[in-house]
Design a protein around this motif. Structure first.
Motif, PDB file in Angstrom:
ATOM      1  N   GLY A   1       0.740  -1.248   0.000  1.00  0.00           N
ATOM      2  CA  GLY A   1       0.000   0.000   0.000  1.00  0.00           C
ATOM      3  C   GLY A   1       0.768   1.296   0.000  1.00  0.00           C
ATOM      4  N   ASN A   2       0.052   2.317   0.396  1.00  0.00           N
ATOM      5  CA  ASN A   2       0.507   3.695   0.397  1.00  0.00           C
ATOM      6  C   ASN A   2       1.342   3.969   1.653  1.00  0.00           C
ATOM      7  OD1 ASN A   2       0.613   6.541   0.687  1.00  0.00           O
ATOM      8  ND2 ASN A   2      -1.281   6.771  -0.467  1.00  0.00           N
ATOM      9  N   PRO A   3       2.547   4.529   1.509  1.00  0.00           N
ATOM     10  CA  PRO A   3       3.407   4.768   2.674  1.00  0.00           C
ATOM     11  C   PRO A   3       2.823   5.756   3.681  1.00  0.00           C
ATOM     12  CG  PRO A   3       4.390   5.673   0.698  1.00  0.00           C
ATOM     13  CD  PRO A   3       3.204   4.902   0.263  1.00  0.00           C
ATOM     14  N   PHE A   4       1.878   6.599   3.283  1.00  0.00           N
ATOM     15  CA  PHE A   4       1.283   7.530   4.226  1.00  0.00           C
ATOM     16  C   PHE A   4       0.399   6.814   5.252  1.00  0.00           C
ATOM     17  CE2 PHE A   4       2.222  10.500   0.685  1.00  0.00           C
ATOM     18  CZ  PHE A   4       3.083  11.327   1.391  1.00  0.00           C
ATOM     19  N   LYS A   5       0.024   5.573   4.976  1.00  0.00           N
ATOM     20  CA  LYS A   5      -0.776   4.792   5.918  1.00  0.00           C
ATOM     21  C   LYS A   5       0.071   4.245   7.062  1.00  0.00           C
ATOM     22  CE  LYS A   5      -4.296   3.451   2.607  1.00  0.00           C
ATOM     23  NZ  LYS A   5      -4.975   2.355   1.917  1.00  0.00           N
ATOM     24  N   TYR A   6       1.377   4.426   6.997  1.00  0.00           N
ATOM     25  CA  TYR A   6       2.299   3.909   8.008  1.00  0.00           C
ATOM     26  C   TYR A   6       2.918   5.033   8.837  1.00  0.00           C
ATOM     27  CZ  TYR A   6       1.782  -0.400   5.407  1.00  0.00           C
ATOM     28  OH  TYR A   6       1.252  -1.512   4.801  1.00  0.00           O
ATOM     29  N   SER A   7       2.224   6.162   8.933  1.00  0.00           N
ATOM     30  CA  SER A   7       2.779   7.336   9.619  1.00  0.00           C
ATOM     31  C   SER A   7       3.071   7.083  11.096  1.00  0.00           C
ATOM     32  CB  SER A   7       1.849   8.540   9.455  1.00  0.00           C
ATOM     33  OG  SER A   7       0.573   8.250  10.012  1.00  0.00           O
ATOM     34  N   LYS A   8       2.466   6.046  11.689  1.00  0.00           N
ATOM     35  CA  LYS A   8       2.742   5.751  13.101  1.00  0.00           C
ATOM     36  C   LYS A   8       4.212   5.371  13.324  1.00  0.00           C
ATOM     37  CE  LYS A   8       1.226   0.945  12.803  1.00  0.00           C
ATOM     38  NZ  LYS A   8       0.223  -0.015  13.205  1.00  0.00           N
ATOM     39  N   PHE A   9       4.921   4.984  12.245  1.00  0.00           N
ATOM     40  CA  PHE A   9       6.340   4.641  12.352  1.00  0.00           C
ATOM     41  C   PHE A   9       7.258   5.834  12.076  1.00  0.00           C
ATOM     42  CE2 PHE A   9       4.337   0.555  11.276  1.00  0.00           C
ATOM     43  CZ  PHE A   9       4.841  -0.235  12.291  1.00  0.00           C
ATOM     44  N   TYR A  10       6.719   6.923  11.573  1.00  0.00           N
ATOM     45  CA  TYR A  10       7.543   8.044  11.134  1.00  0.00           C
ATOM     46  C   TYR A  10       8.430   8.601  12.241  1.00  0.00           C
ATOM     47  CZ  TYR A  10       5.000   8.533   6.650  1.00  0.00           C
ATOM     48  OH  TYR A  10       4.468   8.343   5.409  1.00  0.00           O
ATOM     49  N   ASN A  11       7.877   8.851  13.419  1.00  0.00           N
ATOM     50  CA  ASN A  11       8.680   9.451  14.494  1.00  0.00           C
ATOM     51  C   ASN A  11       9.819   8.551  14.929  1.00  0.00           C
ATOM     52  OD1 ASN A  11       7.301  11.868  14.573  1.00  0.00           O
ATOM     53  ND2 ASN A  11       5.831  11.163  16.102  1.00  0.00           N
ATOM     54  N   VAL A  12       9.575   7.249  14.998  1.00  0.00           N
ATOM     55  CA  VAL A  12      10.636   6.302  15.367  1.00  0.00           C
ATOM     56  C   VAL A  12      11.749   6.343  14.324  1.00  0.00           C
ATOM     57  CG1 VAL A  12      11.210   3.863  15.707  1.00  0.00           C
ATOM     58  CG2 VAL A  12       9.088   4.780  16.642  1.00  0.00           C
ATOM     59  N   ILE A  13      11.365   6.300  13.047  1.00  0.00           N
ATOM     60  CA  ILE A  13      12.356   6.315  11.966  1.00  0.00           C
ATOM     61  C   ILE A  13      13.123   7.639  11.963  1.00  0.00           C
ATOM     62  CG2 ILE A  13      12.686   6.226   9.462  1.00  0.00           C
ATOM     63  CD1 ILE A  13      10.182   4.339   9.406  1.00  0.00           C
ATOM     64  N   LEU A  14      12.417   8.752  12.130  1.00  0.00           N
ATOM     65  CA  LEU A  14      13.088  10.054  12.183  1.00  0.00           C
ATOM     66  C   LEU A  14      14.078  10.129  13.340  1.00  0.00           C
ATOM     67  CD1 LEU A  14      10.192  12.507  11.306  1.00  0.00           C
ATOM     68  CD2 LEU A  14      12.319  12.187  10.012  1.00  0.00           C
ATOM     69  N   PHE A  15      13.706   9.574  14.480  1.00  0.00           N
ATOM     70  CA  PHE A  15      14.619   9.554  15.624  1.00  0.00           C
ATOM     71  C   PHE A  15      15.866   8.735  15.305  1.00  0.00           C
ATOM     72  CE2 PHE A  15      16.133   7.406  19.500  1.00  0.00           C
ATOM     73  CZ  PHE A  15      16.584   8.518  20.192  1.00  0.00           C
ATOM     74  N   LEU A  16      15.686   7.569  14.689  1.00  0.00           N
ATOM     75  CA  LEU A  16      16.826   6.713  14.344  1.00  0.00           C
ATOM     76  C   LEU A  16      17.733   7.384  13.319  1.00  0.00           C
ATOM     77  CD1 LEU A  16      14.839   3.364  14.241  1.00  0.00           C
ATOM     78  CD2 LEU A  16      16.577   3.998  15.928  1.00  0.00           C
ATOM     79  N   ILE A  17      17.135   8.121  12.387  1.00  0.00           N
ATOM     80  CA  ILE A  17      17.929   8.889  11.424  1.00  0.00           C
ATOM     81  C   ILE A  17      18.697   9.989  12.160  1.00  0.00           C
ATOM     82  CG2 ILE A  17      17.789  10.524   9.498  1.00  0.00           C
ATOM     83  CD1 ILE A  17      15.376   8.848   8.480  1.00  0.00           C
ATOM     84  N   TYR A  18      18.022  10.665  13.069  1.00  0.00           N
ATOM     85  CA  TYR A  18      18.627  11.764  13.816  1.00  0.00           C
ATOM     86  C   TYR A  18      19.851  11.300  14.608  1.00  0.00           C
ATOM     87  CZ  TYR A  18      19.180  15.501  17.240  1.00  0.00           C
ATOM     88  OH  TYR A  18      19.700  16.490  18.030  1.00  0.00           O
ATOM     89  N   ILE A  19      19.768  10.121  15.213  1.00  0.00           N
ATOM     90  CA  ILE A  19      20.911   9.631  15.987  1.00  0.00           C
ATOM     91  C   ILE A  19      21.889   8.831  15.116  1.00  0.00           C
ATOM     92  CG2 ILE A  19      19.677   9.693  18.183  1.00  0.00           C
ATOM     93  CD1 ILE A  19      19.404   6.616  18.015  1.00  0.00           C
ATOM     94  N   LYS A  20      21.661   8.876  13.803  1.00  0.00           N
ATOM     95  CA  LYS A  20      22.558   8.313  12.784  1.00  0.00           C
ATOM     96  C   LYS A  20      22.781   6.813  12.902  1.00  0.00           C
ATOM     97  CE  LYS A  20      24.656  12.660  11.804  1.00  0.00           C
ATOM     98  NZ  LYS A  20      25.530  13.318  10.955  1.00  0.00           N
ATOM     99  N   VAL A  21      21.707   6.073  13.178  1.00  0.00           N
ATOM    100  CA  VAL A  21      21.783   4.617  13.149  1.00  0.00           C
ATOM    101  C   VAL A  21      21.774   4.201  11.683  1.00  0.00           C
ATOM    102  CG1 VAL A  21      20.627   2.462  13.781  1.00  0.00           C
ATOM    103  CG2 VAL A  21      20.565   4.397  15.346  1.00  0.00           C
TER     104      VAL A  21
END
Length: 182
Positions: free
Chosen positions: A51-71
């Motif tokens: 499906g559409n990736p916008f339907k998975y927005s509940k994961f966005y903050n976790v992924i953004l945090f992991l990107i922020y801490i450069k995992v």
């Protein structure tokens, strides 16, 4: 052994098998993931899914945090689209979608052509971001098939490199160790 946090959006069994074969221990993201797990992981794998990736927005903050801490983060298909959206790539629906096990992909850096399995209706638009390289392109419609951050350990691929019931030209994608430390 490499400790991987798997963000499972609809992961196939073949992906689990390939990660394990490539010396990965898998922690799967649950609704209530313990913060202590984040201290144990060496990398993140964002899976494919429907499906559409916008339907998975509940994961966005976790992924953004992991990107922020450069995992170090690797993603495929739906995960690729989500990673692109979170890094401000434009997103669009394909007229016909990419479906099948014979999708030719061109790597502009090594000038090789690979055959991949594809199953998606959405894609990222190549908006020539200076902090990302787009090395893989579809030979059907020239859409981008990968994004690779210049400044962070982020790599994604639009197709299904696991090739379960399909081509395995890109099976080396699952050598997570080399992706993290290359």
């Amino acid at each position: 052994m490499i400790n991987i946090l798997l963000i499972n959006l609809g992961c196939k069994l073949g992906i689990f098998k390939l990660l394990i074969k490539n010396n990965c221990f898998i922690y799967e993201l649950k609704k209530q993931t313990n913060v202590k797990i984040l201290k144990k992981i060496d990398g993140v794998f964002i899976s494919n899914g429907p499906g559409n990736p916008f339907k998975y927005s509940k994961f966005y903050n976790v992924i953004l945090f992991l990107i922020y801490i450069k995992v170090p983060t690797i993603s495929i298909c739906l995960g690729h689209q989500i990673l692109g959206i979170l890094n401000n790539f434009h997103f669009f629906k394909l007229k016909n979608g990419h479906h099948g096990v014979n999708h030719p992909i061109y790597n502009k850096y090594n000038k090789k052509i690979f055959i991949s399995s594809q199953n998606h209706n959405f894609n990222l638009k190549n908006n020539k971001k200076k902090n990302f390289n787009n090395s893989y392109y579809s030979l059907f419609d020239n859409t981008i098939q990968s994004i690779n951050s210049v400044f962070q350990p982020l790599f994604s691929f639009q197709g299904h490199p696991e090739g379960c019931a399909g081509p395995n030209d890109l099976i080396s994608f699952f050598n997570f160790y080399n992706k993290i430390y290359e």
